[in-house]
Design a protein around this motif. Sequence first.
Motif, PDB file in Angstrom:
ATOM      1  N   LEU A 153       0.812  -1.218   0.000  1.00 17.35           N
ATOM      2  CA  LEU A 153       0.000   0.000   0.000  1.00 17.35           C
ATOM      3  C   LEU A 153       0.842   1.263   0.000  1.00 17.35           C
ATOM      4  CD1 LEU A 153      -2.772  -1.018   2.565  1.00 17.35           C
ATOM      5  CD2 LEU A 153      -2.992  -0.874   0.079  1.00 17.35           C
ATOM      6  N   ILE A 154       2.017   1.207   0.612  1.00 13.68           N
ATOM      7  CA  ILE A 154       2.838   2.408   0.761  1.00 13.68           C
ATOM      8  C   ILE A 154       3.650   2.657  -0.504  1.00 13.68           C
ATOM      9  CG2 ILE A 154       4.704   3.483   2.068  1.00 13.68           C
ATOM     10  CD1 ILE A 154       3.760   1.849   4.498  1.00 13.68           C
ATOM     11  N   LYS A 155       3.384   3.784  -1.143  1.00 13.25           N
ATOM     12  CA  LYS A 155       4.050   4.127  -2.399  1.00 13.25           C
ATOM     13  C   LYS A 155       4.754   5.477  -2.362  1.00 13.25           C
ATOM     14  CE  LYS A 155       2.246   0.467  -4.437  1.00 13.25           C
ATOM     15  NZ  LYS A 155       3.076  -0.683  -4.825  1.00 13.25           N
ATOM     16  N   ASP A 156       4.259   6.386  -1.501  1.00 13.69           N
ATOM     17  CA  ASP A 156       4.760   7.753  -1.511  1.00 13.69           C
ATOM     18  C   ASP A 156       4.478   8.395  -0.147  1.00 13.69           C
ATOM     19  OD1 ASP A 156       1.994   8.137  -1.535  1.00 13.69           O
ATOM     20  OD2 ASP A 156       1.956   8.645  -3.671  1.00 13.69           O
ATOM     21  N   GLU A 157       4.731   9.697  -0.053  1.00 19.21           N
ATOM     22  CA  GLU A 157       4.548  10.404   1.226  1.00 19.21           C
ATOM     23  C   GLU A 157       3.111  10.298   1.729  1.00 19.21           C
ATOM     24  OE1 GLU A 157       5.052  14.918   3.104  1.00 19.21           O
ATOM     25  OE2 GLU A 157       5.772  14.459   1.075  1.00 19.21           O
ATOM     26  N   LYS A 158       2.144  10.479   0.839  1.00 16.74           N
ATOM     27  CA  LYS A 158       0.741  10.443   1.250  1.00 16.74           C
ATOM     28  C   LYS A 158       0.353   9.086   1.820  1.00 16.74           C
ATOM     29  CE  LYS A 158      -3.983  11.032  -0.509  1.00 16.74           C
ATOM     30  NZ  LYS A 158      -4.814  11.358  -1.699  1.00 16.74           N
ATOM     31  N   THR A 159       0.693   8.018   1.097  1.00 20.46           N
ATOM     32  CA  THR A 159       0.304   6.689   1.564  1.00 20.46           C
ATOM     33  C   THR A 159       1.095   6.267   2.801  1.00 20.46           C
ATOM     34  OG1 THR A 159       1.794   5.754  -0.129  1.00 20.46           O
ATOM     35  CG2 THR A 159      -0.561   5.878  -0.645  1.00 20.46           C
ATOM     36  N   MET A 160       2.327   6.764   2.934  1.00 25.76           N
ATOM     37  CA  MET A 160       3.089   6.487   4.146  1.00 25.76           C
ATOM     38  C   MET A 160       2.424   7.138   5.347  1.00 25.76           C
ATOM     39  SD  MET A 160       5.437   4.991   5.760  1.00 25.76           S
ATOM     40  CE  MET A 160       6.942   4.964   6.724  1.00 25.76           C
ATOM     41  N   ASN A 161       2.042   8.383   5.226  1.00 25.22           N
ATOM     42  CA  ASN A 161       1.376   9.062   6.346  1.00 25.22           C
ATOM     43  C   ASN A 161       0.033   8.415   6.668  1.00 25.22           C
ATOM     44  OD1 ASN A 161       3.130  11.154   7.278  1.00 25.22           O
ATOM     45  ND2 ASN A 161       2.750  12.287   5.389  1.00 25.22           N
TER      46      ASN A 161
END
Length: 243
Positions: A56-64
Amino acid sequence: MYNQPMNKFVILADARSGSTSLAKLLNESSDVNLSVEPFHPNYSQWNPEEPNYSELIKDEKTMNQALDEIFGKYNAMKVLAYQLDQDIYKVMLSRKDIKIVLLQRKNLAQAALSSRIGEQTGIWHQSDMKESAYKDLKPVEISEIKKIVDYVGEINETYSTYLAKNRQDDYLHLFYEELFSEDMDTNVKKITDICQFLDFSLPPNSMIEKYMRPSKSKQNKDNLYRQIPNYKEIEKEFPGIFE
């Protein structure tokens, strides 16, 4: 839902750095509810009710988004430094609402060798220990150890430099070689210092005894390393690796 305190923290660790022992110990505090390696590809297999954050984690948005979701259920987690890209991890390291414990290893050659032994035997923790599994160890290529040392060393430098620049006194930098001891008083003081930084209550002394003494928690004893067929070659190439 778990009614956790406001404090949140992450243990960001090298592989083979004692992070599992430290995480299990801190999880014995009455204030801590810790998630173990939510960014590991197998996390959702180990915990069927949980998402596969590694996909699911791909970038800053999905990491947060992932961090907010995880910290909605837990107030702590232990993750390994290789599990996500460095830029993604820096999103986590930059969040001032999360305290950071950076756990690294100085003897990277020994950590690399420990990883290779784990891959051969399938034994990663003291609780899985079977000395018979070490009787048929295969040689470990020098080039494999060097490759891991270079890779982990670069990651360690990246994160330690980033935190020193951006978090200054707002994180805790620990080393495997200095963390664990056979002396109970020393161990209690170390864990007390960590818990004071995190602002959590101290785990029971019985758990400090269990997880902080190398004779109880360290998996690969020195005599087991020496069962590697080419251990003399390894020792010559990496002086001090078995210390």
